[in-house]
Design a protein around this motif. Structure first.
Motif, PDB file in Angstrom:
ATOM      1  N   TYR A   1      35.069  39.825  36.559  1.00  0.00           N
ATOM      2  CA  TYR A   1      34.246  38.414  37.986  1.00  0.00           C
ATOM      3  C   TYR A   1      33.782  38.601  39.219  1.00  0.00           C
ATOM      4  CZ  TYR A   1      33.982  33.635  39.996  1.00  0.00           C
ATOM      5  OH  TYR A   1      33.349  32.396  40.160  1.00  0.00           O
ATOM      6  N   THR A   2      32.842  38.541  39.312  1.00  0.00           N
ATOM      7  CA  THR A   2      32.246  38.867  40.409  1.00  0.00           C
ATOM      8  C   THR A   2      32.352  38.549  41.410  1.00  0.00           C
ATOM      9  OG1 THR A   2      29.689  38.451  39.994  1.00  0.00           O
ATOM     10  CG2 THR A   2      30.170  40.667  39.506  1.00  0.00           C
TER      11      THR A   2
ATOM     12  N   ARG B   1      33.439  36.807  53.789  1.00  0.00           N
ATOM     13  CA  ARG B   1      33.065  36.731  52.154  1.00  0.00           C
ATOM     14  C   ARG B   1      34.107  36.244  51.165  1.00  0.00           C
ATOM     15  NH1 ARG B   1      32.811  42.715  53.177  1.00  0.00           N
ATOM     16  NH2 ARG B   1      32.886  42.683  50.945  1.00  0.00           N
TER      17      ARG B   1
ATOM     18  N   VAL C   1      40.776  34.805  43.849  1.00  0.00           N
ATOM     19  CA  VAL C   1      40.286  34.965  42.560  1.00  0.00           C
ATOM     20  C   VAL C   1      41.231  34.369  41.610  1.00  0.00           C
ATOM     21  CG1 VAL C   1      39.282  36.397  40.667  1.00  0.00           C
ATOM     22  CG2 VAL C   1      39.347  37.232  43.110  1.00  0.00           C
TER      23      VAL C   1
ATOM     24  N   ASP D   1      38.252  47.537  50.550  1.00  0.00           N
ATOM     25  CA  ASP D   1      36.716  47.510  50.716  1.00  0.00           C
ATOM     26  C   ASP D   1      36.515  48.000  52.164  1.00  0.00           C
ATOM     27  OD1 ASP D   1      33.959  46.041  50.966  1.00  0.00           O
ATOM     28  OD2 ASP D   1      35.002  45.847  52.684  1.00  0.00           O
ATOM     29  N   ARG D   2      36.719  48.685  53.262  1.00  0.00           N
ATOM     30  CA  ARG D   2      37.465  48.996  54.548  1.00  0.00           C
ATOM     31  C   ARG D   2      37.130  50.430  54.224  1.00  0.00           C
ATOM     32  NH1 ARG D   2      36.059  44.478  54.760  1.00  0.00           N
ATOM     33  NH2 ARG D   2      37.173  42.719  56.325  1.00  0.00           N
TER      34      ARG D   2
ATOM     35  N   GLY E   1      39.024  40.607  38.634  1.00  0.00           N
ATOM     36  CA  GLY E   1      38.396  40.344  39.851  1.00  0.00           C
ATOM     37  C   GLY E   1      39.206  40.686  40.993  1.00  0.00           C
ATOM     38  N   ASP E   2      39.542  42.678  41.136  1.00  0.00           N
ATOM     39  CA  ASP E   2      39.186  43.058  42.314  1.00  0.00           C
ATOM     40  C   ASP E   2      38.349  42.965  43.344  1.00  0.00           C
ATOM     41  OD1 ASP E   2      42.402  42.604  42.868  1.00  0.00           O
ATOM     42  OD2 ASP E   2      42.538  44.581  41.304  1.00  0.00           O
ATOM     43  N   ARG E   3      36.918  43.454  42.581  1.00  0.00           N
ATOM     44  CA  ARG E   3      36.227  44.115  42.903  1.00  0.00           C
ATOM     45  C   ARG E   3      35.398  43.102  44.226  1.00  0.00           C
ATOM     46  NH1 ARG E   3      32.283  47.327  39.409  1.00  0.00           N
ATOM     47  NH2 ARG E   3      31.178  47.002  41.299  1.00  0.00           N
ATOM     48  N   LEU E   4      35.246  42.157  43.455  1.00  0.00           N
ATOM     49  CA  LEU E   4      35.056  40.890  44.337  1.00  0.00           C
ATOM     50  C   LEU E   4      35.340  40.642  45.551  1.00  0.00           C
ATOM     51  CD1 LEU E   4      34.788  36.776  43.532  1.00  0.00           C
ATOM     52  CD2 LEU E   4      36.980  37.622  45.377  1.00  0.00           C
ATOM     53  N   ARG E   5      35.523  41.690  46.261  1.00  0.00           N
ATOM     54  CA  ARG E   5      36.446  41.790  47.701  1.00  0.00           C
ATOM     55  C   ARG E   5      35.310  43.174  47.729  1.00  0.00           C
ATOM     56  NH1 ARG E   5      41.149  40.783  45.871  1.00  0.00           N
ATOM     57  NH2 ARG E   5      40.990  38.567  45.104  1.00  0.00           N
ATOM     58  N   MET E   6      34.944  43.674  47.121  1.00  0.00           N
ATOM     59  CA  MET E   6      33.947  45.182  47.301  1.00  0.00           C
ATOM     60  C   MET E   6      32.622  44.902  46.743  1.00  0.00           C
ATOM     61  SD  MET E   6      37.285  47.640  45.468  1.00  0.00           S
ATOM     62  CE  MET E   6      39.178  46.757  45.500  1.00  0.00           C
ATOM     63  N   GLN E   7      32.549  44.172  46.742  1.00  0.00           N
ATOM     64  CA  GLN E   7      30.705  44.095  45.544  1.00  0.00           C
ATOM     65  C   GLN E   7      29.509  44.283  47.081  1.00  0.00           C
ATOM     66  OE1 GLN E   7      31.057  44.153  42.656  1.00  0.00           O
ATOM     67  NE2 GLN E   7      29.390  42.505  42.270  1.00  0.00           N
TER      68      GLN E   7
ATOM     69  N   ILE F   1      48.568  37.254  62.755  1.00  0.00           N
ATOM     70  CA  ILE F   1      49.387  36.684  62.070  1.00  0.00           C
ATOM     71  C   ILE F   1      51.459  37.150  62.917  1.00  0.00           C
ATOM     72  CG2 ILE F   1      48.672  35.234  60.576  1.00  0.00           C
ATOM     73  CD1 ILE F   1      50.417  36.574  58.471  1.00  0.00           C
TER      74      ILE F   1
ATOM     75  N   LYS G   1      40.810  41.891  57.839  1.00  0.00           N
ATOM     76  CA  LYS G   1      39.963  40.519  57.677  1.00  0.00           C
ATOM     77  C   LYS G   1      39.098  40.856  59.157  1.00  0.00           C
ATOM     78  CE  LYS G   1      41.181  36.985  59.122  1.00  0.00           C
ATOM     79  NZ  LYS G   1      41.978  35.487  59.493  1.00  0.00           N
TER      80      LYS G   1
END
Lengths: 134, 553, 317
Positions: free
Chosen positions: A37-38, B548, B552, C61-62, C92-98, C193, C227
């Motif tokens: 899921y992208t 962003r 998920v 991602d960073r 879905g992990d790659r969602l944050r690296m897209q 935090i 973040k």
């Protein structure tokens, strides 16, 4: 051999309505598929790069903004140009019936319109792979 | 709680009279509300029901019965059809058409690039220009959009969130050029960024700078644009994303609490801005549940403002809201049936006491609505207003055993959510955790499963289906539109004073890096010089960063 | 094998296919892995673990960004759980690296655990070899993150990062024995935090009580906010400083040899399992044996020993 069907579910364009895409993703998972899921706001380029890296069998595109005639064929074209024309592309969303023929001709193999049950998507996938997920 | 004496009688009735029948003719399955709430065999009087505490009179605390004493006995709600597509010119003529048809307010739909702060010639805008609304790149487009529409006479609602400040600035200048001063213009910007993170997706910046922009708008407008509704805190999209009725109002009110907390946090006085807060809800199919929902929402907000934020002015405690019928309930199959759905939803909104209403057109599950279908949608409101009689009575269902119990139940469950979110540290935290999104997604998934199993009937979709020909005559957006916008942009960029634009943008950039500067005046300066929406947004992107999606499923 | 050639030339489609071959346990898997083996051993392998919601993907991602700024090629293997009921998964992990999706120097591959325990998947080690042979400088393994049992990543990585977030003090106590002991770098994410500093001192305290380490292996603790992108550059530099230290002290070689030992053992065990499966026809017989053992008709050791004797007699073992 223990082949799993892998599917990218992506939202091209800028449309943020992801209720349908998330439902499909979850329902396909429950049907035994591996779903990548992208998230929203994906360009055709990033969807194709994802599909290739993830070595998927299918790419499912969801779009409600009306930009499907521009964005869906672009995904197919990019897959073809990168030697990945074997990946099957299907789509869903607010898509008028009169666009179906055009999209089909441009290589989107199935379009699921509002109200289409998940069983239709699954039978489509099974018909393409000749097997069930599990 | 129902009356004890009555409760005993009810049990007796269930065992005898009812039981005799149900043993031979069982009840239907799935006797639940639109939000999956079980319903009882019969509703009976509530024990110790306090009229004053629970209801009060219209226009009086806790406003359960409505925010105005006359409600529609004075004047009808504002009939406001959301519209916009293609170029500013095309939209302009649709607005003039709607005003000529008796519509009383404008509601502007923007295309996605505009909503996310991109110019039409940005590569990321490809395919999306003019699709779901009008494309606005610079003041020039805004001038065209309102050409010939007197801004001192109409009230305008703009569905714009992340770049709300920029579009408001454009509106202010168009008015100024028409000779209408800032303190005369009336309207609303949606400006509700939290629900974008939750459900709608047209965010640009992370929460902190987004909240700052909202505070800047609150502050600027309370001094300069006093008749402007500075935010429309929206449950509509939360419901469209698949939430229940309770989740819709609970998450919306929790968003509202976050905005108020934030504004107070930067030193604004609650009674200075709270009166300009407005809300936006969905009208779904379950007529009675929806009516109870609106009543509960008004009562809760009044309590929140009075008890939590110690608001003094009555206006600060009144929940005024716009309603739109539920796009997600419209079906692509047998689209004429949608007219009936919209009529029921209209009744819900009106009997629930809305201040303004958009009715969806029957063909929206297929494409953009045509002029004809928009007219039918507007006529639906007019029929309910002039012919049905429901508008002659204030809060007509008050005192119904069912409605009052359901109102109480929705209120109680809403408080549970609000308290839970407070415990998490507020709405921003709850969103960042993904809690809110998860709750909505689970409801959406349950609903869809029920439809697929046939437990929930959607007429024409999973029951009473027919073979039907493809509908024709759908509205198309001109595919050449992007080119037209691109050409216009080239002209704007060549005709403006580019040195001035650079000055204004660098002043904006500098302002953005200082927390205590109100950015509204700097944005207005930039807009006046025809800096484009994309240019302004990019300056802010550079300073604020971009949000962003991180949650998920 | 044509695929091997194309992988070593860095062809994206071939790399993706190669991983699938391994993941699907295809007939050509062994040939592929052995064919790639001579080309491996150059990449630095980093494992990142920690609870769901600790921000692992955002950190990755960073790290990708910093690697790209240094012109390094980086691959990520992100593991998510398969549903035990359907066998399906949402990855879905790659969602944050897209944002890196179209960068040719970045390759992200999501993997479902497919029933494998330990926070990774059975094919992770093979996928690492594919990336290594394809010329990636750095390979990151992001584990599922279900908790303290994810120690298997140590069998794969040169450096282990454990991501923690404030507000899980009790969990630290519970983790003492497991994952906390294998981490080389403790990362306190969401340092904006409350409680981040307290968490840091809790980790320090715990490390003080732990077993003595040789100098190169003094675990580091870093505060970051992925973040807000604060502290991430320092984290990145520390990672590679530590890897250099490991290399110089010989720890890296030690770890890699340990890894090879485990791999050889695994292969032997897998092969023996296969032999047993076919020779003893486990598929059909197991049910019968279970019944017999359950009914106390036979005793487990005695039974197995007899079967082994038979195999030896028949020269089948």
């Amino acid at each position: 051999m223990n082949k799993k069907i892998r599917i990218v579910i992506a939202k091209p364009g800028l449309d943020g309505h992801d209720r349908g895409a998330k439902y499909i993703a979850r329902a396909l998972k429950d049907a035994g598929y591996e779903v990548i899921y992208t998230g929203i706001r994906q360009t055709p380029e990033s969807i194709v790069a994802t599909a290739i890296q993830e070595d998927v069998d299918f790419v499912g595109l969801s779009l409600l903004s009306g930009a499907h005639n521009e964005l869906f064929p672009r995904v197919v074209d990019l897959l073809n140009s990168q030697n990945a024309g074997d990946i099957v592309v299907f789509g869903g969303g607010v898509i008028p019936e009169e666009d179906l023929a055009f999209l089909k001709e441009r290589g989107i193999e199935a379009i699921f319109r509002p109200g289409a049950p998940i069983s239709e998507v699954i039978s489509f996938i099974e018909s393409k792979t000749g097997s069930t997920a599990a | 709680m129902p009356d004890n004496k009555e409760l005993n009688k009810k049990s007796l009735w269930e065992e005898t009279t009812l039981g005799k029948v149900t043993s031979r003719f069982p009840l239907r399955d799935n006797l639940v509300t639109g939000s999956d709430v079980e319903t009882d065999n019969i509703y009976i009087p509530i024990e110790n029901f306090s009229y004053d505490k629970k209801l009060g009179f219209p226009g009086e605390y806790p406003y359960t019965r409505g925010v105005q004493p006359t409600m529609y006995r004075g004047r009808f709600w504002t009939m406001r059809q959301y519209a916009g597509f293609g170029t500013a010119e095309e939209s302009n003529s649709r607005y003039k058409y709607l005003l000529a048809q008796g519509q009383t307010g404008l509601s502007i739909a923007f295309d996605l690039p505009t909503q996310i702060g991109y110019d039409s010639d940005d590569p990321i805008s490809a395919g999306e220009v003019g699709k779901v609304g009008v494309a606005i790149d610079s003041l020039k487009d805004m001038e065209t959009l309102f050409d010939g529409i007197p801004l001192d006479k109409v009230s305008t609602s703009m569905t714009i969130n992340a770049p709300a400040a920029v579009l408001l600035a454009m509106y202010i200048i168009v008015a100024e050029k028409q000779g209408v001063s800032k303190d005369q213009i009336r309207g609303t910007i949606q400006n509700d960024i939290l629900k974008e993170y939750i459900a709608r997706g047209t965010y640009i910046f992370p929460p902190a700078p987004s909240m700052r922009l909202i505070n800047n708008i609150f502050e600027y407008c309370s001094a300069e644009v006093p008749k402007w509704n500075t935010i429309s805190i929206s449950g509509y999209h939360i419901r469209e994303a698949g939430s229940t009725a309770v989740q819709e109002i609970a998450f919306t009110i929790a968003d509202g609490i976050e905005y108020v907390k934030n504004a107070i946090g930067v030193g604004l006085d609650v009674d200075n801005f709270a009166g300009r807060l407005s809300f936006f809800f969905n009208a779904h199919n379950d007529l009675l549940e929806e009516i109870a929902k609106y009543r509960a929402a008004r009562r809760i907000w009044a309590k929140v403002m009075k008890e939590k934020f110690s608001a003094k002015k009555e206006k600060s405690m009144m929940m005024r809201f716009h309603t739109q019928t539920a796009g997600s309930t419209l079906t692509a199959q047998q689209p004429d049936n949608n007219i009936v759905r919209v009529a029921i939803q209209t009744l819900a909104a009106v009997m629930g006491g809305t201040q303004s209403l958009h009715t969806n057109s029957k063909d929206e599950a297929l494409a953009l609505p045509t002029e004809d279908s928009v007219r039918v949608a507007l006529r639906t409101q007019q029929i309910v207003a002039h012919e049905s009689g429901v508008a002659n009575i204030v809060d007509p269902l008050a005192g119904s055993y069912y409605i009052e119990q359901l109102t109480d139940k929705i209120e109680a469950e809403t408080w549970n959510y609000i308290n839970k979110i407070e415990e998490m540290g507020g709405m921003v935290k709850a969103i960042e955790k993904g809690y809110v999104q998860k709750e909505i997604q689970d409801s959406a998934y349950r609903y869809q499963k029920a439809v697929e199993k046939g437990d929930r009937v959607v007429v024409g979709v999973n029951k009473f289906t027919i073979e039907e020909p493809a509908p024709g005559g759908l509205l198309r957006v001109n595919p050449e539109l992007q080119k037209v916008q691109e050409e216009n942009l080239t002209i704007v960029r060549s005709e403006r004073d580019n040195a001035r634009v650079r000055e204004c943008l660098s002043a904006l950039s500098e302002g953005a890096s200082k927390e205590d500067i109100n950015l509204m005046p700097l944005i207005i300066d930039s807009v006046r010089e025809y800096a484009t929406l994309g240019e302004i947004s990019n300056v802010l992107r550079e300073k604020f960063g971009e949000y962003r999606e991180s949650i998920v499923l | 094998m044509e695929l091997i050639k194309r992988i070593t030339r860095g062809n994206t489609r071939a790399i993706a296919r190669g991983i699938s071959v391994i993941e699907n346990n295809s007939d050509t898997k062994e040939e592929l892995i052995d064919g790639l083996y001579p080309f491996t051993g150059k990449a630095q392998i980093i494992g990142i673990t920690g609870s769901p919601g600790a921000g692992k993907s955002t950190i990755v991602d960073r790290i990708i960004q910093f690697e790209r700024n240094n012109n390094k090629k980086i691959a990520v293997i992100a593991v998510d759980p398969s549903s035990p009921f359907s066998g399906g998964a949402i990855l879905g992990d790659r969602l944050r690296m897209q944002t890196h999706a179209t960068d040719p120097g970045v390759f992200i591959r999501s993997m479902a655990s497919r029933g494998y325990l330990g926070g990774i998947s059975a094919a992770t080690s093979g996928a690492i070899k594919v990336f290594d042979a394809a010329g990636f400088d750095t390979i990151i393994i992001e584990t599922i993150g279900v908790g303290q049992t994810e120690v298997e990543v140590i069998e794969l990585a040169d450096l282990i990062i454990l991501t923690l977030v404030p507000g899980m003090g009790d969990e630290i106590q519970a983790m003492k024995a497991g994952i906390m002991e294998i981490a080389d770098l403790f990362l306190v994410n969401k340092s904006d935090i409350d409680g981040a500093d307290r968490l840091k001192s809790e980790i320090e305290y715990m490390l003080m009580l732990g077993p003595e380490n040789d100098k190169a292996h003094t675990p580091q603790i870093k505060l970051v906010s992925a973040k807000n992108n604060s502290g991430t550059e320092e984290l990145y530099n520390t990672m590679f400083k530590q890897l250099t230290l490991f290399k110089e002290s010989g720890l890296l070689d030690k770890r890699r040899k340990e890894r090879i030992k485990m791999e050889i053992e695994h292969i032997f065990i897998d092969k023996l399992k296969d032999i047993l499966n076919t020779r003893l026809n486990l598929k059909e017989n197991m049910g019968i044996w279970i019944e017999k053992v359950y009914n106390r008709e036979i005793r487990p050791y005695n039974f197995v020993n007899k079967k082994m004797e038979n195999l030896k007699k028949e020269n089948l073992l």
